[in-house]
Design a protein around this motif. Structure first.
Motif, PDB file in Angstrom:
ATOM      1  N   ARG A  69       4.618  -7.011  -5.577  1.00 14.30           N
ATOM      2  CA  ARG A  69       4.128  -7.301  -4.230  1.00 14.30           C
ATOM      3  C   ARG A  69       2.606  -7.310  -4.145  1.00 14.30           C
ATOM      4  N   LYS A  71      -0.539  -9.611  -3.740  1.00 11.35           N
ATOM      5  CA  LYS A  71      -0.865 -10.959  -3.298  1.00 11.35           C
ATOM      6  C   LYS A  71      -2.123 -11.416  -4.021  1.00 11.35           C
ATOM      7  N   ARG A 103      -4.965  -3.053  -8.688  1.00 13.45           N
ATOM      8  CA  ARG A 103      -5.222  -2.491  -7.369  1.00 13.45           C
ATOM      9  C   ARG A 103      -6.487  -1.653  -7.461  1.00 13.45           C
ATOM     10  N   ASN A 111       1.097   5.178  -2.139  1.00 13.57           N
ATOM     11  CA  ASN A 111       1.249   3.986  -1.296  1.00 13.57           C
ATOM     12  C   ASN A 111       0.113   2.986  -1.548  1.00 13.57           C
ATOM     13  N   ILE A 113      -0.333   0.026  -0.275  1.00 13.85           N
ATOM     14  CA  ILE A 113      -0.618  -0.939   0.795  1.00 13.85           C
ATOM     15  C   ILE A 113      -2.061  -0.775   1.263  1.00 13.85           C
ATOM     16  N   GLY A 114      -2.772  -1.893   1.232  1.00 13.18           N
ATOM     17  CA  GLY A 114      -4.155  -1.877   1.681  1.00 13.18           C
ATOM     18  C   GLY A 114      -5.177  -1.803   0.565  1.00 13.18           C
ATOM     19  N   THR A 115      -4.714  -1.561  -0.669  1.00 11.34           N
ATOM     20  CA  THR A 115      -5.685  -1.568  -1.776  1.00 11.34           C
ATOM     21  C   THR A 115      -6.105  -3.005  -2.061  1.00 11.34           C
TER      22      THR A 115
END
Ligand code: PPE
Length: 315
Positions: A69, A71, A103, A111, A113-115
């Motif tokens: 996941r 992008k 990342r 978590n 998310i946001g890296t």
């Protein structure tokens, strides 16, 4: 075993000096192994430097990123360009290309998310993976005591940084015990692959390799060898391989970008076949090196030429 430096590394869209290509110590990737990467070889052919199966490598990179996941902030075409430009800008001919997606730095904590998703491409000379004589003399390997990751734990199809902790356990054990490399079994005890290589066996003239469901990476050299072998008229088969089949096979060899096509002459100190480089292995080596070195026509369109002028205009 210090590596040979080149001048510049492509980092997030720009070339930076080799020594300045750095990340923050609190980058997510350093703590949790959150990266996906590729290893690609560029060969010096008579027509100039050419990258082997660049499109397939970058496609696999996008699959690895998708599984995790991540992008990608660049298109496949842009990353392919970055690979070509990195070879050209560094005026390299024979080299190894290492694109890495990771990342980066924003916060610590599992978590992700946001890296930020960061991308780098380096290119540098890299010799023979398992020693200078490995391709002509073959290597001695053992079955590692560490299994490959089980299905539904870490996805083997993704070429992710974290997977290589398993590879490191295998490699360290092999070297400590006096072998060039370890072959891993999967959780069910069937043969999987080497720490950084796919595996082939020759059984009475037929070419056999382990299938994707034995926790292997879908190797691009593996796919190329399957195709070349078919063209040479060999029967080829993906088959679940029990450990002891390695001992009684006529020939065994590794395939991979780094390892190329490397014969295996013994497994667990049991001699494979006649203990030398077998005729089928030799034929496959000849077909493979003929193409990558540009000595025979590139009939599959596997080579991407590196043209310096165009690349330097973009750099
Ligand atoms: N299995 C594994 C686990 C693997 O890492 C590789 C490549 C392969 C199979 C062969 O795949 P391919 O290169 O697409 O034919 N290993 C890379 C990393 C080696 C390293 O030490 O770093 C490589 O060969 O570039």
């Amino acid at each position: 075993m210090a590596m040979t430096k080149s001048e510049k590394i492509w980092m997030n869209g720009q070339f930076v000096a080799w020594d300045d290509a750095k990340v923050h110590v609190l980058s997510h990737v350093l703590h949790y192994g959150s990266s996906v990467f590729e290893g690609i070889r560029c060969y010096n052919t008579k027509q100039g430097p050419a990258i082997f199966r660049l499109g397939e490598h970058i496609e696999r990179l996008t699959y690895s990123a998708k599984i995790y996941r991540m992008k990608l902030p660049y298109s496949s075409e842009q990353i392919e360009r970055a690979c070509i430009d990195t070879v050209a800008t560094n005026r390299l001919a024979e080299c190894y290309i290492r694109p890495l997606v990771y990342r980066g730095y924003s916060h610590v904590g599992v978590n992700p998310i946001g890296t930020p998703i960061e991308v780098m491409v380096a290119a540098y000379p890299w010799g023979k993976y398992l020693g200078d004589d490995a391709l002509t003399k073959g290597v001695a390997v053992k079955i590692g005591t560490w299994a490959r990751m089980a299905p539904n734990t870490l996805p083997a199809m993704a070429k992710a940084g974290g997977n290589y902790l398993n590879s490191q356990l295998l490699k360290l054990e092999a070297v400590e015990d006096g072998y060039a490399e370890a072959i891993a079994l999967d959780v069910n005890g069937y043969v999987s692959e080497g720490s950084g290589e796919n595996l082939f066996l020759v059984l009475k003239g037929e070419l056999v390799t382990t299938p994707l469901h034995n926790s292997i990476l879908a190797g691009i050299t593996r796919a190329s060898v399957l195709q070349l072998a078919r063209e040479l008229g060999y029967h080829v088969r993906e088959m679940v391989v029990p450990r002891e089949l390695l001992y009684v096979a006529d020939e065994v060899f590794f395939t991979g970008t780094a390892v190329e096509v490397t014969p295996i002459t013994s497994v667990d100190r049991i001699t494979v076949g006649a203990g030398d480089v077998g005729p089928v292995t030799k034929a496959i080596q000849q077909a493979f090196f003929g193409i990558v070195h540009g000595d025979v026509p590139d009939r599959h369109g596997w080579l991407t030429k590196v043209t310096r002028v165009a690349a330097q205009a973009r750099a």
